[in-house]
Structures are given as C-alpha cells and as structure tokens.
Design an enzyme around this catalytic site. Structure first.
Site, PDB file in Angstrom:
ATOM      1  N   ALA A  65       0.869  -1.172   0.000  1.00 24.88           N
ATOM      2  CA  ALA A  65       0.000   0.000   0.000  1.00 24.88           C
ATOM      3  C   ALA A  65       0.906   1.222   0.000  1.00 24.88           C
ATOM      4  O   ALA A  65       2.064   1.141   0.432  1.00 24.88           O
ATOM      5  CB  ALA A  65      -0.867  -0.008   1.252  1.00 24.88           C
ATOM      6  N   GLY A 110       0.584  -4.890   0.922  1.00 22.92           N
ATOM      7  CA  GLY A 110      -0.617  -4.948   0.084  1.00 22.92           C
ATOM      8  C   GLY A 110      -0.375  -5.639  -1.247  1.00 22.92           C
ATOM      9  O   GLY A 110      -1.319  -6.158  -1.852  1.00 22.92           O
ATOM     10  N   GLU A 113      -0.726  -9.206  -0.475  1.00 18.36           N
ATOM     11  CA  GLU A 113      -2.165  -9.435  -0.238  1.00 18.36           C
ATOM     12  C   GLU A 113      -2.947  -9.451  -1.556  1.00 18.36           C
ATOM     13  O   GLU A 113      -3.859 -10.256  -1.730  1.00 18.36           O
ATOM     14  CB  GLU A 113      -2.709  -8.350   0.690  1.00 18.36           C
ATOM     15  CG  GLU A 113      -2.152  -8.457   2.099  1.00 18.36           C
ATOM     16  CD  GLU A 113      -2.558  -7.287   2.976  1.00 18.36           C
ATOM     17  OE1 GLU A 113      -2.093  -6.161   2.715  1.00 18.36           O
ATOM     18  OE2 GLU A 113      -3.346  -7.490   3.914  1.00 18.36           O
ATOM     19  N   GLU A 133       4.717  -5.086   7.350  1.00 21.85           N
ATOM     20  CA  GLU A 133       3.986  -4.028   8.064  1.00 21.85           C
ATOM     21  C   GLU A 133       4.488  -3.790   9.477  1.00 21.85           C
ATOM     22  O   GLU A 133       4.421  -2.668   9.984  1.00 21.85           O
ATOM     23  CB  GLU A 133       2.476  -4.350   8.098  1.00 21.85           C
ATOM     24  CG  GLU A 133       1.761  -4.161   6.769  1.00 21.85           C
ATOM     25  CD  GLU A 133       1.798  -5.389   5.874  1.00 21.85           C
ATOM     26  OE1 GLU A 133       2.583  -6.327   6.141  1.00 21.85           O
ATOM     27  OE2 GLU A 133       1.033  -5.411   4.893  1.00 21.85           O
TER      28      GLU A 133
HETATM   29  N1  COA Z   1       4.615   3.175  -0.565  1.00 17.45           N
HETATM   30  C1  COA Z   1       5.020   4.340  -1.119  1.00 17.45           C
HETATM   31  N2  COA Z   1       6.159   4.482  -1.829  1.00 17.45           N
HETATM   32  C2  COA Z   1       6.893   3.366  -1.999  1.00 17.45           C
HETATM   33  C3  COA Z   1       6.543   2.129  -1.460  1.00 17.45           C
HETATM   34  C4  COA Z   1       5.328   2.051  -0.718  1.00 17.45           C
HETATM   35  N3  COA Z   1       4.905   0.920  -0.189  1.00 17.45           N
HETATM   36  N4  COA Z   1       7.496   1.217  -1.790  1.00 17.45           N
HETATM   37  C5  COA Z   1       8.412   1.879  -2.516  1.00 17.45           C
HETATM   38  N5  COA Z   1       8.062   3.174  -2.644  1.00 17.45           N
HETATM   39  C6  COA Z   1       8.771   4.245  -3.375  1.00 17.45           C
HETATM   40  C7  COA Z   1       9.999   4.706  -2.602  1.00 17.45           C
HETATM   41  O1  COA Z   1       9.636   5.666  -1.609  1.00 17.45           O
HETATM   42  C8  COA Z   1      10.814   5.301  -3.720  1.00 17.45           C
HETATM   43  O2  COA Z   1      10.268   6.567  -4.051  1.00 17.45           O
HETATM   44  P1  COA Z   1      11.248   7.845  -4.305  1.00 17.45           P
HETATM   45  O3  COA Z   1      12.106   7.423  -5.477  1.00 17.45           O
HETATM   46  O4  COA Z   1      10.306   8.955  -4.617  1.00 17.45           O
HETATM   47  O5  COA Z   1      12.039   8.015  -3.055  1.00 17.45           O
HETATM   48  C9  COA Z   1      10.537   4.379  -4.881  1.00 17.45           C
HETATM   49  O6  COA Z   1       9.309   3.731  -4.570  1.00 17.45           O
HETATM   50  C10 COA Z   1      11.605   3.337  -5.103  1.00 17.45           C
HETATM   51  O7  COA Z   1      11.782   2.619  -3.883  1.00 17.45           O
HETATM   52  P2  COA Z   1      13.192   2.465  -3.114  1.00 17.45           P
HETATM   53  O8  COA Z   1      12.900   2.272  -1.664  1.00 17.45           O
HETATM   54  O9  COA Z   1      14.086   3.598  -3.487  1.00 17.45           O
HETATM   55  O10 COA Z   1      13.740   1.139  -3.782  1.00 17.45           O
HETATM   56  P3  COA Z   1      14.772   0.099  -3.127  1.00 17.45           P
HETATM   57  O11 COA Z   1      15.166  -0.827  -4.222  1.00 17.45           O
HETATM   58  O12 COA Z   1      15.841   0.808  -2.382  1.00 17.45           O
HETATM   59  O13 COA Z   1      13.905  -0.714  -2.034  1.00 17.45           O
HETATM   60  C11 COA Z   1      11.961  -1.901  -1.230  1.00 17.45           C
HETATM   61  C12 COA Z   1      12.845  -1.535  -2.458  1.00 17.45           C
HETATM   62  C13 COA Z   1      10.748  -2.641  -1.769  1.00 17.45           C
HETATM   63  C14 COA Z   1      12.770  -2.807  -0.285  1.00 17.45           C
HETATM   64  C15 COA Z   1      11.559  -0.615  -0.492  1.00 17.45           C
HETATM   65  O14 COA Z   1      11.011   0.287  -1.434  1.00 17.45           O
HETATM   66  C16 COA Z   1      10.527  -0.821   0.594  1.00 17.45           C
HETATM   67  O15 COA Z   1      10.858  -1.301   1.654  1.00 17.45           O
HETATM   68  N6  COA Z   1       9.252  -0.425   0.336  1.00 17.45           N
HETATM   69  C17 COA Z   1       8.199  -0.490   1.300  1.00 17.45           C
HETATM   70  C18 COA Z   1       7.705  -1.899   1.469  1.00 17.45           C
HETATM   71  C19 COA Z   1       6.632  -1.954   2.531  1.00 17.45           C
HETATM   72  O16 COA Z   1       6.862  -1.694   3.692  1.00 17.45           O
HETATM   73  N7  COA Z   1       5.428  -2.320   2.093  1.00 17.45           N
HETATM   74  C20 COA Z   1       4.307  -2.482   2.967  1.00 17.45           C
HETATM   75  C21 COA Z   1       3.511  -1.255   3.015  1.00 17.45           C
HETATM   76  S1  COA Z   1       2.121  -1.461   4.085  1.00 17.45           S
END
Ligand code: COA
Length: 258
Positions: A65, A110, A113, A133
C-alpha cells in the site's frame, strides 16, 4: 480510461498491469479506484475469459500500500481503508473468471495481499514476498493475516508476519505460496500458456469450482452443500451437454459459457 493501470485483451486473456513503476507500483487511492473499475470490466465483458495481474517494470509486482497515504489517519479512517481494500480483494477472490497473479518482483504488504487474493500465483525467479507491516508499526489490513494462513499454514504465516522478513521465489514455491516459478522473461508467456489452456474449459464450471473452493474458507457456508448445488447446476448448462457429447463423439468440446 485508467490512470494507474494498463490493460490489454488478447486471446480472451485480459492483462492488468499496475503502472506506477517509479513508486514500485504501490497501491494508492487512485490504483484502488482503477482496480475497482477494471474489475467491473472483468466481470461484465464477455470477451474476457480470464485475467492476469502483474506489475510494470522489472523490479516490482507491487511494493505495498502507498505508505505516504497512511500519515495522520484516525482509527476510524484506518478501519475504513482496510475495509475498502478487503472489499476490492474479495471481488478478485470471488470473481467467477480466473484471475492469476504473475508476480514479477517485490510483492510486499498490500502487494502480497493482492497476489494472495488472486486464484493462484506464478512468479519470476527474482520475485520476493513479504508482509513487512510490523516495520511500520502496522499489520496487514487487506486480508493478509487470513489468506497467508490459508496458503502457507499458521506457523509459517506468523513467522513471516511478525518478522517482516521477505522470502524469495524458491521459498515461496516450497511454501505453496506460488504454483510455479519461471525465468523473468518467460513469466508472462508462460502465464498466458496456462490461461490459454484454462480458457478452453467450461466457463460456468470454472466459476462453480472457484465458488465451491472459496466456500471451504467461509464459516458462514457449508462448502459440501455449495458443491452439491454447483454440481446440480452444471446439469442445466449447454456446456455440460456439449462436454459429455464431445467425449462420446471422441472430439474436443467447444464451450459457449451457457
Ligand atoms: N509506498 C510508497 N512508496 C513506496 C513504497 C510504498 N509501499 N514502496 C516503494 N516506494 C517508493 C519509494 O519511496 C521510492 O520513491 P522515491 O524514489 O520517490 O524516493 C521508490 O518507490 C523506489 O523505492 P526504493 O525504496 O528507493 O527502492 P529500493 O530498491 O531501495 O527498495 C523496497 C525496495 C521494496 C525494499 C523498499 O522500497 C521498501 O521497503 N518499500 C516499502 C515496502 C513496505 O513496507 N510495504 C508495505 C507497506 S504497508
């Protein structure tokens, strides 16, 4: 027609691509609005026999999400968000047409999910699954605590949920979270191959299978009774006549979905 989703229809297979690659296809409000509209199309367009959900780009299916939309929500707003997400994913789970997740990268929160609400999942060998989460002081809200248990069992589900750890595609395959793993370039062609075969089967019988299987996980319904009704219903269909007739005539059936 859609701002965050790309669609395409080929050989009666509808491809739904979540298209926010710069945000790893995170599910914001706009994606949910589009998903609901796209599901209307899946439910009502007779040219669509089955669908595949995937993510744009090579990195992510859906990384969760959209976390930026969580800030400042009240308890009631949080509950409403979860309810709306669950309702959308129930529409996927209960769709009488097969909807398959082709997981092409991160399927987190999400995203995991969403994949679990699909009828089954296939993945590329670079896919990663997780419910992170707890890292945010949250829990899954779109059915993740329930479907993860159904798919991989209680112990593995709780471990994934409370550690926030990710698992790779090979582990997801071993857990039964995905049915098959393919080289990334082969993921969509192989998914289409699977669905092309499924599309040759009787559509009403397919819908009845999905409904009866879902009843097994619904305490309000007796799945065995649902199966009896669905079995009986098939006898009233043209496709059952065609299928049995074709068998006796030693030819392939041609189903009309009636
Ligand atoms: N919500 C909003 N933005 C998200 C996102 C999310 N769930 N997951 C990734 N993004 C965005 C990042 O903020 C980043 O945006 P920016 O370039 O404007 O800063 C972009 O997507 C790329 O992600 P980034 O974190 O730079 O890539 P990465 O390869 O370093 O890491 C992940 C990849 C998936 C490990 C990392 O993005 C992450 O942990 N995301 C969240 C996962 C999460 O907690 N999901 C559950 C949500 S309830």
């Amino acid at each position: 027609m859609y701002t965050t989703i790309l669609t395409g229809l080929n050989n009666n297979i509808f491809t739904i691509t979540i298209n926010r690659p710069d945000k790893l296809n995170a599910l914001n409000k706009a994606v949910f609005e589009d998903l609901n509209k796209v599901l209307d199309e899946v439910y009502t367009n007779d040219d669509i026999l089955s669908a595949v959900i995937t993510g744009a780009g090579t990195k992510a299916f859906v990384a969760g999400a959209d976390i930026t939309e969580f800030k400042g929500l009240t308890v009631e707003e949080g509950k409403a968000l979860a309810k709306a997400g669950q309702d959308t994913f129930f529409r996927i789970e209960n769709c009488p047409k097969p909807i398959i997740a082709a997981v092409n990268g991160f399927a987190l929160g999400g995203g995991c999910e969403l994949a679990m609400s699909c009828h089954f999942r296939v993945a590329s060998n670079n896919a990663k699954f997780g419910q992170p989460e707890v890292n945010l002081g949250l829990i899954p809200g779109y059915g993740g605590t329930q479907r993860l248990v159904q798919l991989i069992g209680k112990g593995r589900a709780i471990e994934l949920l409370i550690s926030g750890n990710m698992i790779d595609a090979a582990t997801a395959l071993q857990y039964g979270l995905v049915n098959q793993v393919f080289e990334a370039a082969q993921l969509l062609p192989e998914t289409y191959r699977l669905l092309a075969n499924i599309n040759t089967k009787a559509p009403l019988a397919i819908g009845a299978c999905i409904s009866a299987v879902n009843a097994a996980f619904d305490e309000a319904r007796d799945g065995y009774a649902v199966e009896i009704d669905a079995f009986g219903f098939c006898f009233a269909t043209d496709d059952m006549q065609e299928g049995t007739q074709a068998f006796m005539e030693k030819r392939k059936p041609l189903f009309s979905g009636k």
